[in-house]
Design a protein around this motif. Structure first.
Motif, short mmCIF file in Angstrom:
data_model
loop_
_atom_site.label_atom_id
_atom_site.label_comp_id
_atom_site.label_asym_id
_atom_site.label_seq_id
_atom_site.Cartn_x
_atom_site.Cartn_y
_atom_site.Cartn_z
N ASN A 2 44.77 41.98 39.55
CA ASN A 2 45.40 43.26 39.85
C ASN A 2 46.72 43.40 39.11
O ASN A 2 47.15 42.51 38.38
N LEU A 4 49.78 43.41 40.02
CA LEU A 4 50.85 42.45 40.33
C LEU A 4 50.67 41.16 39.54
O LEU A 4 51.63 40.59 39.04
N VAL A 5 49.43 40.71 39.46
CA VAL A 5 49.16 39.47 38.72
C VAL A 5 49.58 39.65 37.26
O VAL A 5 50.26 38.80 36.69
N ARG A 8 53.38 39.80 36.95
CA ARG A 8 54.00 38.50 37.12
C ARG A 8 53.83 37.65 35.86
O ARG A 8 54.77 37.11 35.31
N GLY A 338 37.29 38.76 38.28
CA GLY A 338 38.31 37.77 38.57
C GLY A 338 39.08 37.37 37.37
O GLY A 338 40.03 36.68 37.42
N GLY E 17 38.94 34.67 41.85
CA GLY E 17 40.05 35.59 42.07
C GLY E 17 41.31 34.84 42.49
O GLY E 17 41.26 33.82 43.18
N ARG E 18 42.41 35.31 42.03
CA ARG E 18 43.68 34.74 42.41
C ARG E 18 44.62 35.86 42.83
O ARG E 18 44.50 36.97 42.35
N ASP E 19 45.52 35.54 43.75
CA ASP E 19 46.45 36.58 44.16
C ASP E 19 47.62 36.63 43.18
O ASP E 19 47.63 35.91 42.17
N TRP E 20 48.63 37.45 43.47
CA TRP E 20 49.68 37.66 42.48
C TRP E 20 50.51 36.42 42.23
O TRP E 20 51.18 36.30 41.22
N ARG E 21 50.48 35.47 43.17
CA ARG E 21 51.23 34.24 42.91
C ARG E 21 50.38 33.19 42.23
O ARG E 21 50.82 32.07 42.01
N GLY E 22 49.17 33.55 41.90
CA GLY E 22 48.32 32.61 41.18
C GLY E 22 47.56 31.67 42.09
O GLY E 22 46.94 30.72 41.64
N LYS E 25 42.20 32.96 45.73
CA LYS E 25 41.99 33.86 46.86
C LYS E 25 40.74 33.46 47.64
O LYS E 25 40.74 33.42 48.85
#
Lengths: 338, 343, 294, 515, 310
Positions: A2, A4-5, A8, A338, E17-22, E25
């Motif tokens: 997404n 945000l990823v 970052r 992903g 999948g990974r969240d915004w902090r890597g 998920k």
């Protein structure tokens, strides 16, 4: 993946790039033989004077100290002071960069406006006359030395025909619009100075044409290839089999999908255009970064060269960030995969 | 076994039909120009499909079944092929002479098509709803709202539970079976008289295949549409079609009611194809494979195209193409050899 | 480069050559590129041996003379024969471009290929590094590098080569990621191939086509880059005839002595177009979409 | 594509009406090759910067104009009169009343003191013309006294150069981090000259307007605009089109092509800019006088002047060019004698040997001259390896003496033979400072140093001429030529006066345009 | 009966999948405790639909993928395990001549002379039914069936004990499939090979395999001698699968519909994995199901005894 990823990753990368780029530029530019203090002091300056100036500029310090100081300044948004002009580098860049940016943006728009239809036509009538001509045109565009084309344009449209102005961003009598972005067309549009805007656009025609010409070919090639990909997709066949018109299938279905992978090419093209702008700016007396950086390199003005490099690299990374975000916005698939 | 080159052979499609066929392909020969020659993709193909019928076209890869489907809808790239003889009439339109406007009118409304890969058959960057309303509105003069309502109705007819939600999804967000149901819904968007389904379930799992084929069959029955079902799977043909055409190397070699063709094949190729199935012998025993490979369609083949791989081939088989003959059960086949010889 | 080339030329060895050639003939773009390249090779590669004129012979009293029988392309600002300089200069310009492209493509392919095969941290590290190099404006990088190394054609070549590498790394890596999914790579892994073996046996031969296309397309661009460096005195040293340097030197005379920069300019344009058309044509011919027909 | 071009053409045609708008009569438009870098007179040594800085300031003395020609002699500008002590160390100047800075404050002795103190404290390029340890004091509001550590006769002439500009002490209000207003002054003016800076669009244009408080006669031009047009061909086109009134720095080929163009005039004047070859006296093979003489004989100077300079130069036979006092017309022209050169090189065992020729492309003529020299020496049996590099790197080589032959241009900062004789031959100035041939002769050292401290001009002239004879005899340099200065302008520009000391510098107050 | 390879309780999961902090998920659970043993001379069929984990299993067995949990015993590595992949177009390097392709497993490991390799390649090609003159050709000059023969020759060249056959005939026509299956059968007898035959094709597995393991969501739900499993399928999923296969002679479809959809492997169902689709689901199905032994080596992951089918 997404937004945000992506943000970052990109922002972390930006820090990395600035550090890496400044280190590379710093190392290389200090490897160049030549003494900026000597250059500044003038040919006839005595050794004492040169030594004194070197000390004033901090050039007598060991390289790692100089680099450390630079990075320390950079963190606080201080790009140092230009050896050549004696002004803060950031100030110089703020003065020169918008002109380059405006030129690059207009050139990009021009090359998209011409390149995309060319690429689409080329793909749709693959191997036909149009395709052959478009590909030849692309090859010529890519092969033309920018300064050569620039001179030809200048001689023809300014010197002989007098249709377009040959230098600068505005006519002599016209005052620049109030600075908002520093890009005249935008600023004058926002402030409602339409006469200024038209004049600014008119001044942009030849340089943008010259700069954009090369990229017409690059973009046409990319779009052609992406369109061929899309046109061979099954969904195009489905759409045709559903009785949708050829034009609709090409323009509404295939083209937007072809544009998605092409967006990345625009990011790269931005970098190339910045490069190409240097020679174009010289010919059309365009007051941008091009001449500034070339002069800075020749004058061994390290802070200026590094400031330019850092800023352009940042612009490059940010443009590519924008490209990534555009990618996400344009392609619904990205959110899921992903 | 004896050869029977006799004058009493009649063309396969000679019998008078109660209605005019929705699709009529007569003696169609089609070739793709290649370097220094041509690939003879279809040769003297005759296929007829009547209203409401489900007709199977079966054969192995390279037999010309997909080319036939594409040619029927005039979807082959115009510059890449040449029709050398024959006629092709879809819903009474001469498809070989149709203009772009006519074609646009026929495609998607009178005749629809379903392709093999459901993943790639739908534009990945447009929502299902957009895709469906677009096709609906291409053929009907109705408003957006109305088209959307119609689309939802279509999806529901394909047993898609939360049709309204699916309208807002993208194809990649859906499972393969779901996608193929949407493709079928799309095909039925404008009440077609015939649906051409080109291997619609090859990419799907068997459990999903059954659903999709059943839905297709039921839907066709409901609206009275004919279906041309192209497949390589004889099991599918057996369970879902009324009649079948068996193709080999660009020719129709045998046709007739599905049940009789599959239980009582007349052509050696049909016979061999059935025999090659792993179900046909006891586990562990050698399978009856067909020796050799498909002939090179770039070459001129004077006789029967199956002759080189045929266990019964005789001299005449290699020199003269066999005509279509009809037997009593309404089964036709193109072979010089008498049927009892193979029994 | 030669190994890569011969690998690539297997196209012509196999029986499909006839059909390939037929397709080439049907593509006017490719044929034009090929013919133009042959012309370049003849003019630049062979003609200077028969010409006998010294490209560096100056004649201050016959400077900037208009094209004539004696000087078909006129003379330059110190009275050198531009025709003979263009013919001789081609060998420098094209030679340099070939060298730069060959070396950067080879190195870039190896790095990109390994990066793609290894994946994971190694890949991330290499790609980040390349991204950083790509983020540095290439003009500044080449200029600074060439200046730092000292002015010579060789150093200019080194500088441009270094700057070109990341492009190939990216391309090679992208292609490797595609090829990596192929069954033969998986099979090869099952049979115990190490990364280096995968690279040499499967990856490089299979990603060679797009890379060679890119390399062909790049030659024109590199000629222009060398020209740019020569212009600011960081490239070919006088009196060497180098096209870019000649165009640049002739720039100041374009309004009156058009021939000075025009002829070397046309030479660059012609050669670059030839390589571009050829590259574009090869890409189109090797494009799998051309062959596929369902 | 077709459609687009057509639209563009139509739009262009509609707009084209203003394309030939000639510049307004009260505005002078100058086309410049490069943007000034800093216009702080205490920092810059570049005439390109002084185009802006010079007319914005006044100095104690100014060069004379005689019969419409600029002279190398000076008379008072801000100074009414001056005296010099018998030992030549104390100079006292009386100021003219009535001179005012652009903000209205008067020019007084304090301002003069401030300006020189600032100059010497900044210790940038321009301070080099003045003796280190220079002391300045304001004796009374209209009297200022300079005390030199050693006698330095050219001092009076240095007061006419750009660095000696009198700066308004109010600049200190803009001081930042103890920079003496340097940051602010790099892009602003604070002088008592006829014009002042009104606007500077970086890289694009600079506008000057009259100083409302100017003490002299009100100037005719309401504004002066400098436009930056880096490409020479573009500058020439703009001049021809009437978009520029003056086009600076056109190469000789361009000015030659402007001959006969309607409405354009090219002014040609002898300048004090000389071009000469450095032969490294400190290093074999040119540590031998014979080798240096052979080189001089080998080079066809006339061909270079005719062929490369298109005749816009005249041969230079000695170190002091014509037009500068101290010039010696009796020095014989060097003779082009390839046969003798060849024989001499053969005698010295240099035939077939290779020497390096370092250069940059700073001056477009240098590579051409280098090629000519290469060809000439080849004819005389010596190979020349050309080594061209970026200018900064090239200067490093010059400073280090890393060359056999190199090339350079030189023009004086102030109108005194000191600029040539002391800089070129004093053995303490070896390297970049001036003695770039690394020439060393104690006798010459003594002669030029004495000349610099002697107050009487005839005496100095004699000393310099004696030194000239020696260095010419020892073939310290190969003097090539003295250039003509060419400036292309519209023919309605009036009042332009060329001064060899002030190339690219204009007295806008004396200029005007006719319609 | 010698065991060639034995897998015990193999589990494999991939981050998805990974969240915004890597941070990861979620995980895809590809294999959830698979135990298998394969003996020489025998063919084990792995039957399942897409997403059931059968390809992951092949990767684990060939050592391409390290399992997250569980153990592998028996032969390992490239020496004794070979593979034939599904798509003969992609599994042969288009830039290599056939003899190099066939001998790749050999020359990757050993230094052999070119003549040696070519001689051996010729022998192998002849063995799989191709002609000696084919060794210098390139893959694109062959038909799909011939290419699969080449892939089989390659699999044989390292003299393996086990060959993993990952859908070896699913890209082929029926008539060619028959040729390939016959060839594989002959080779097995000649070389005493163990086969792991992975397929979604019920009839091919039934015909070709001695034993079959039916997989569903990364688990084996039913396993046993092929004749037994196909004759009396005990698991509801096996029955669903067998019923779904269209068969000649079954007659025209009635148009009756089953609603059935494979659940995602991101979040594993609690209890019996098949519960949501099972028409026999009821009490006891909410508990995780162990693999229990029925008579005659027939194993079943279901606590019910289903009624025999009509």
């Amino acid at each position: 993946m997404n937004i945000l990823v992506v943000l970052r990753r990109r922002l972390m990368f930006l820090v990395l790039v600035i550090f890496g780029v400044s280190l590379i530029t710093f190392t290389i530019s200090h490897m160049i033989p030549g003494d900026p203090a000597r250059l500044l002091a003038g040919d006839r300056a005595s050794d004492e004077l040169v030594a004194q100036m070197r000390e004033n500029l901090g050039l007598d310090q060991p390289l790692y100290v100089q680099y450390g100081r630079y990075i320390a300044g950079l963190v606080q948004g201080d790009l140092g002071t230009s050896i050549r002009t004696g002004r803060p580098v950031l100030e110089d860049i703020v003065a020169y960069f918008p002109a380059t940016l405006e030129l690059v943006i207009v050139a990009l728009i021009f090359s998209i406006l011409v390149g995309v239809p060319l690429g689409v036509a080329s793909a749709v009538w693959r191997n036909g006359i149009i395709d052959q001509l478009a590909r030849t045109f692309a090859a010529i565009g890519i092969s033309t030395p920018a300064f050569w084309l620039g001179l030809l344009l200048l001689v023809a449209f300014y010197g002989r025909l007098g249709w377009f102005p040959g230098s600068g961003r505005l006519d002599a009598g016209i005052a620049p619009p109030p600075t908002i972005t520093g890009m005249y067309v935008f600023d004058s549009l926002v402030t409602g100075q339409f006469k200024t805007m038209i004049n600014a656009i008119w001044h942009l025609v030849l340089p943008a044409l010259c700069l954009g010409f090369v990229h017409v070919g690059v973009i046409a090639r990319q779009i052609r290839s992406a369109m061929l990909d899309q046109l061979s997709e099954d969904y195009v066949r489905t759409a045709r089999a559903s009785g949708l018109s050829k034009a609709r299938v090409i323009l509404i279905h295939a083209l937007p999908n072809a544009a998605i992978p092409s967006v990345t090419v625009l990011g790269l093209a931005f970098g190339d255009l910045l490069y190409g702008a240097v020679l174009t700016e010289t010919i059309f007396a365009w007051p941008g970064m091009g001449a500034y950086v070339v002069n800075s390199i020749q004058a061994l003005d390290f802070p200026a060269v590094m400031g330019f490099t850092v800023i352009v690299s940042m612009a490059y990374v940010l443009v590519n960030l924008a490209v990534d975000l555009a990618y996400i916005a344009l392609d619904p698939r990205i959110k899921e995969v992903g | 076994m004896k050869l029977q080159p006799s004058a009493q052979n009649r063309p396969a499609t000679a019998g008078p039909m109660s209605t005019t066929p929705v699709l009529s392909i007569r003696g169609l020969s089609l070739e793709f120009p290649v370097w220094q020659g041509a690939l003879h993709a279809l040769e003297d193909v005759t296929i007829e499909i009547n209203a409401g019928e489900i007709v199977g076209i079966v054969g192995e890869s390279g037999c010309g079944k997909s080319v036939t489907a594409m040619a029927t809808m005039r979807l082959l790239p115009e510059a890449a092929y040449k029709v050398t003889s024959g006629a092709l009439s879809l819903l009474g339109h001469d498809m070989l002479a149709a203009t772009e406007t006519e074609l646009r009118h026929i495609r998607g409304s009178g005749a629809a098509m379903i392709f093999q890969e459901p993943l790639t058959a739908l534009n990945p960057t447009r929502r299902i709803g957009t895709l469906m309303t677009e096709v609906i509105r291409a053929h009907r003069k109705i408003g957006k709202k109305e088209a959307q309502a119609h689309a939802v109705k279509l999806l529901k007819s394909m047993r898609i539970a939360d049709a309204e939600a699916v309208m807002n999804r993208y194809s990649f967000e859906l499972s393969g079976g779901m996608r193929q149901r949407i493709v079928i819904a799309l095909a039925f968007a404008n009440d077609p008289k015939i649906v051409i389904a080109d291997e619609p379930t090859t990419a799907l799992d068997v459990t999903v295949q059954r659903q999709v084929l059943t839905l297709l069959q039921n839907r066709a029955r409901d609206v009275g549409a004919a279906v041309m079902l192209i497949t390589h799977d004889l099991g599918v043909v057996s369970e879902y079609t009324d009649r079948v055409y068996v193709m080999y190397a660009g020719k129709v070699v045998e046709t007739g009611p599905t049940a009789s063709v599959l239980t009582k094949p007349c052509h050696p190729y049909t016979h061999a194809l059935l025999a090659a199935g792993p179900d046909q012998v006891a586990p562990g025993e050698a399978l009856a494979s067909i020796p050799g490979t498909l002939p090179d369609l770039r070459e001129d083949i004077p006789g029967c195209r199956f002759a080189d791989r045929c266990a019964y081939a005789q001299g005449l088989c290699r020199t003269t193409p066999p005509p279509m003959r009809q037997d009593a059960g309404g089964q036709s086949y193109a072979c010089w050899i008498e049927e009892e010889a193979q029994a | 480069m030669m190994a890569a080339m011969s690998q690539y030329l297997t196209v012509f060895k196999n029986p499909a050559f006839g059909r390939t050639w037929a397709r080439v003939r049907q593509s006017p773009v490719t044929v034009t590129g090929l013919v133009m390249l042959v012309v370049v090779v003849i003019l630049v590669g062979l003609l200077p041996f028969f010409l006998g004129t010294d490209p560096n012979a100056i004649n201050l009293r016959a400077r900037l003379s208009t094209p004539s029988w004696q000087h078909p392309f006129g003379t330059d600002e110190v009275g050198r024969d531009i025709f003979s300089r263009v013919m001789h200069g081609g060998r420098i310009s094209i030679g340099v471009a070939l060298f730069v492209v060959a070396v950067s493509a080879t190195i870039g392919t190896l790095i990109g290929g390994l990066s793609g095969i290894f994946g994971g941290k190694v890949d991330t590290l290499i790609m980040r590094l390349m991204d950083i190099v790509l983020a540095v404006p290439s003009l500044v990088l080449t200029m600074a590098l060439a200046a730092a190394l000292g002015p010579s054609l060789w150093n200019a070549m080194v500088a441009i080569t270094l700057v070109r590498i990341p492009t190939y790394v990216r391309l090679a890596r992208g292609q490797t990621l595609v090829v990596r999914e192929a069954g033969y790579i998986m099979a090869s892994r099952v049979f115990g191939a190490r990364s280096g073996q995968l690279l040499g046996l499967h990856v490089v031969p299979n990603i060679m086509s797009p890379i060679l296309v890119q390399a062909t397309l790049d030659i024109g661009a590199v000629i222009l880059m060398v020209a740019g460096l020569s212009f600011i005195g960081l490239g070919a040293q006088p009196p060497a005839a180098e096209w870019g340097a000649m165009v640049s030197a002739g720039r100041g005379y374009i309004l009156n002595q058009w021939w000075y920069s025009a002829f070397p300019g046309v030479a660059i344009l012609f050669t670059s177009i030839a390589f571009n058309l050829l590259g574009d044509g090869i890409r189109d011919l090797t494009d799998p979409r051309q062959k596929g027909r369902s | 594509m077709k459609h687009l071009t057509l639209t563009t053409c139509i739009t262009a045609a509609m707009l084209a009406t203003s394309a030939y708008a000639a510049t307004p009569a009260d505005t002078l438009v100058i086309g410049k090759a490069a943007d000034p870098q800093t216009i702080d007179p205490g920092v810059t040594i570049d005439n390109n910067d002084f185009t802006i800085a010079y007319p914005a300031y006044q100095r104690l003395v100014a060069y004379d104009v005689k019969d419409g020609k600029g002279q190398t002699t000076v008379s008072g500008q801000l100074a009414e009169s001056w005296t010099v002590s018998p030992d030549g160390k104390v100079w006292e100047f009386k100021l003219k009343p009535g001179n005012v800075f652009s903000d209205g404050s008067p020019v007084d002795a304090e301002a003069v003191r401030f300006s020189f103190e600032r100059l010497m404290t900044l210790a940038q390029g321009p301070s080099e013309a003045f003796p280190a340890g220079l002391a300045v004091e304001a004796v009374d509001p209209m009297t200022v006294r300079f005390t030199l550590p050693d006698p330095f006769t050219p001092f009076l002439y240095t007061l006419a150069n750009g660095g000696a500009a009198i700066v308004n002490p109010k600049v200190m209000e803009h001081e930042k981090d103890g920079d003496l207003g340097r940051g602010w002054l790099s892009a602003n003016t604070a002088g008592s000259g006829a014009y002042m800076l009104a606007n500077w669009e970086k890289g694009q244009s600079i506008k000057l307007v009259p100083n409302p408080h100017y003490g002299g006669e009100a100037p005719a031009l309401a504004s002066v605009e400098v436009r930056i047009v880096p490409d020479a061909s573009a500058r020439r086109l703009a001049l021809e089109a009437g978009d520029l009134d003056i086009a600076e720095s056109l190469p000789v080929d361009q000015t030659a092509a402007l001959e006969g163009v309607n409405g354009v005039e090219v002014q040609t004047n002898p300048s004090l800019l000389v071009t000469y070859l450095y032969m490294n006296n400190a290093k074999s093979p040119f540590d031998s006088v014979e080798a240096r003489k052979a080189l001089i004989a080998a080079v066809d100077k006339d061909a270079i002047i005719e062929g490369i300079m298109m005749g816009q130069a005249k041969p230079l036979n000695g170190p002091i060019p014509e037009g500068m006092w101290g010039y010696d017309a009796s020095i014989p022209a060097s003779e082009y004698d390839p046969a003798a050169a060849k024989a001499a090189f053969a005698d010295l065992g240099l035939s077939g040997k290779t020497v390096t020729f370092a250069l940059s492309e700073q001056d477009a003529a240098w590579p051409m001259i280098a090629l000519a020299v290469q060809a000439n020496l080849a004819a005389a049996g010596v190979n020349v390896k050309l080594e061209s590099s970026a200018n900064a790197s090239y200067r490093d080589r010059l400073g280090a003496g890393d060359f056999d032959i190199a090339i350079g241009n030189w023009s004086p900062d102030f109108a005194d033979p000191y600029m040539f004789m002391n800089y070129w031959f004093d053995s303490t100035k070896k390297g970049l400072s001036g003695n770039r041939s690394f020439y060393s002769n104690p006798k010459v050292d003594e002669l030029v140093r004495t000349a610099a401290t002697t107050t009487e001009q005839p005496e100095r002239e004699a000393l310099y001429q004696e030194a000239q004879k020696i260095v010419v005899d020892e073939a310290a340099y190969n003097y090539l030529f003295q250039r003509s200065s060419q400036l292309a302008m519209r023919d309605n520009v009036k009042g332009y006066v060329f001064n060899p000391m002030l190339e690219n510098i204009y007295d806008f107050a004396a200029m005007s345009k006719t319609q | 009966m010698s065991i060639a390879i034995e897998l015990t309780d193999i589990g494999v999961e991939f981050p998805v999948g990974r969240d915004w902090r890597g941070r990861v998920k979620s995980w895809a659970h590809a294999l959830n405790g698979v135990s298998l043993r394969i003996a020489r001379d025998r063919t084990l069929g792995i039957l399942g639909e897409s997403g059931c984990g059968k390809s992951t299993l092949a990767q684990v067995m060939t050592g391409l993928l390290a399992p997250s949990t569980g153990a592998i015993a028996g032969v390992s590595g490239a020496e004794r395990i070979s593979i034939v992949l599904q798509d003969p177009n992609s599994s042969l390097d288009p830039r290599m001549p056939i003899w190099r392709i066939v001998m790749e497993p050999v020359f990757l490991k050993q230094t052999r002379t070119r003549e040696d390799l070519r001689r051996e390649a010729t022998a192998l090609l002849v063995k799989v039914g191709l002609r000696p003159e084919h060794i210098d050709r390139y893959p694109h000059e062959f038909s799909g069936g011939q290419r699969q023969r080449i892939a089989i020759a390659r699999a044989l060249s390292s003299a393996p004990e086990i060959i993993i056959l990952d859908e070896p005939t699913s890209a082929l026509d029926v008539s060619v499939q028959a040729q390939i299956l016959n060839l594989l059968r002959d080779l097995q007898r000649e070389h005493r090979l163990a086969y792991v035959f992975i397929s979604h094709n019920v009839s091919v597995i039934r015909h070709f395999c001695d034993e079959v393991a039916v997989m569903y969501l990364g688990q084996i739900v039913e396993q046993g001698p092929s004749a037994k499993v196909f004759a009396t399928p005990a698991h509801p999923y096996t029955r669903l699968l067998l019923d779904a296969v269209p068969k000649i002679g079954r007659g025209r479809s009635t148009g009756q519909l089953d609603e059935t959809e494979l659940p995602s492997n991101r979040v594993l169902p609690a209890g019996c994995f098949f519960r949501s689709r099972c028409r026999f689901a009821g009490a006891g199905c909410e508990k995780p199901q162990p693999l229990r032994l029925l008579e005659g080596n027939h194993k079943l992951r279901c606590h019910k005894d289903l009624p025999a089918e009509a």
